[in-house]
Scaffold this motif. Structure first.
Motif, PDB file in Angstrom:
ATOM      1  N   GLY A 203       0.780  -1.230   0.000  1.00  0.00           N
ATOM      2  CA  GLY A 203       0.000   0.000   0.000  1.00  0.00           C
ATOM      3  C   GLY A 203       0.813   1.282   0.000  1.00  0.00           C
ATOM      4  N   LEU A 204       2.145   1.173  -0.050  1.00  0.00           N
ATOM      5  CA  LEU A 204       2.991   2.369   0.035  1.00  0.00           C
ATOM      6  C   LEU A 204       3.864   2.575  -1.199  1.00  0.00           C
TER       7      LEU A 204
ATOM      8  N   ALA B  74       6.737   5.383  -1.626  1.00  0.00           N
ATOM      9  CA  ALA B  74       8.117   4.902  -1.643  1.00  0.00           C
ATOM     10  C   ALA B  74       8.859   5.318  -2.909  1.00  0.00           C
ATOM     11  N   HIS B  75       8.164   5.385  -4.038  1.00  0.00           N
ATOM     12  CA  HIS B  75       8.822   5.624  -5.326  1.00  0.00           C
ATOM     13  C   HIS B  75       9.711   6.870  -5.341  1.00  0.00           C
TER      14      HIS B  75
ATOM     15  N   ALA C  24       7.349  -4.242 -12.771  1.00  0.00           N
ATOM     16  CA  ALA C  24       6.742  -5.347 -12.029  1.00  0.00           C
ATOM     17  C   ALA C  24       6.072  -6.305 -12.994  1.00  0.00           C
ATOM     18  N   ARG C  25       6.222  -7.569 -12.725  1.00  0.00           N
ATOM     19  CA  ARG C  25       5.512  -8.570 -13.523  1.00  0.00           C
ATOM     20  C   ARG C  25       4.044  -8.487 -13.187  1.00  0.00           C
TER      21      ARG C  25
ATOM     22  N   GLY D 163       1.803  -0.864  -7.286  1.00  0.00           N
ATOM     23  CA  GLY D 163       2.471  -0.050  -8.276  1.00  0.00           C
ATOM     24  C   GLY D 163       2.891  -0.884  -9.468  1.00  0.00           C
ATOM     25  N   ASP D 164       3.552  -0.248 -10.399  1.00  0.00           N
ATOM     26  CA  ASP D 164       3.970  -0.946 -11.614  1.00  0.00           C
ATOM     27  C   ASP D 164       5.475  -1.191 -11.630  1.00  0.00           C
ATOM     28  N   TYR D 165       6.085  -1.162 -10.465  1.00  0.00           N
ATOM     29  CA  TYR D 165       7.525  -1.360 -10.363  1.00  0.00           C
ATOM     30  C   TYR D 165       7.853  -2.216  -9.140  1.00  0.00           C
TER      31      TYR D 165
END
Length: 135
Positions: free
Chosen positions: A67-68, A72-73, A86-87, A94-96
């Motif tokens: 959820g963070l 974090a990014h 991210a697979r 997220g997408d990473y």
């Protein structure tokens, strides 16, 4: 039984040692402490992780704390933490993900000494907490 506050402080002490652009997983910290497991480390971080660089403690798949991802990014970008797509694409995480092969922290000899002191302090506190008392 170890005192939850002592365990939490030990987890936070380890998190403070992780240098910028590097990470450890919840399981890595449990192994370094030789105590608890990923869930216990996660619980300790969730209670007061904001007092430390919490984004440097991640889940085993390289994902930021649940959820963070959005919070974090910017930290990862500012520190130059290696990321990967991210697979499975975007989602709540997220997408990473963090590239664990490149970003997993390997402590130096000096840092290993500090980790040993933290682990031994936790062990002593646990022994004190479980020592029988004489009436």
């Amino acid at each position: 039984m170890r005192n939850a506050a002592d365990y939490q402080e030990s987890v936070l002490d380890v998190a403070r040692l992780i240098p910028p652009a590097f990470v450890l997983t919840y399981g890595d910290i449990a192994e370094l402490l030789e105590s608890g497991g990923p869930r216990q480390v996660g619980a300790a971080m969730s209670r007061s992780g904001s007092a430390v660089p919490w984004w440097r403690v991640i889940r085993a798949g390289g994902f930021p704390p649940r959820g963070l991802a959005g919070e974090a990014h910017p930290h990862y970008t500012a520190e130059g933490t290696p990321l990967r797509a991210a697979r499975g694409g975007p989602g709540q995480d997220g997408d990473y993900a963090v590239d664990l092969r490149s970003a997993r922290w390997t402590p130096s000899a000096e840092e290993l000494g500090e980790l040993t002191r933290i682990r031994e302090r936790l062990r002593r506190q646990s022994e004190t907490d479980t020592a029988p008392t004489l009436a």
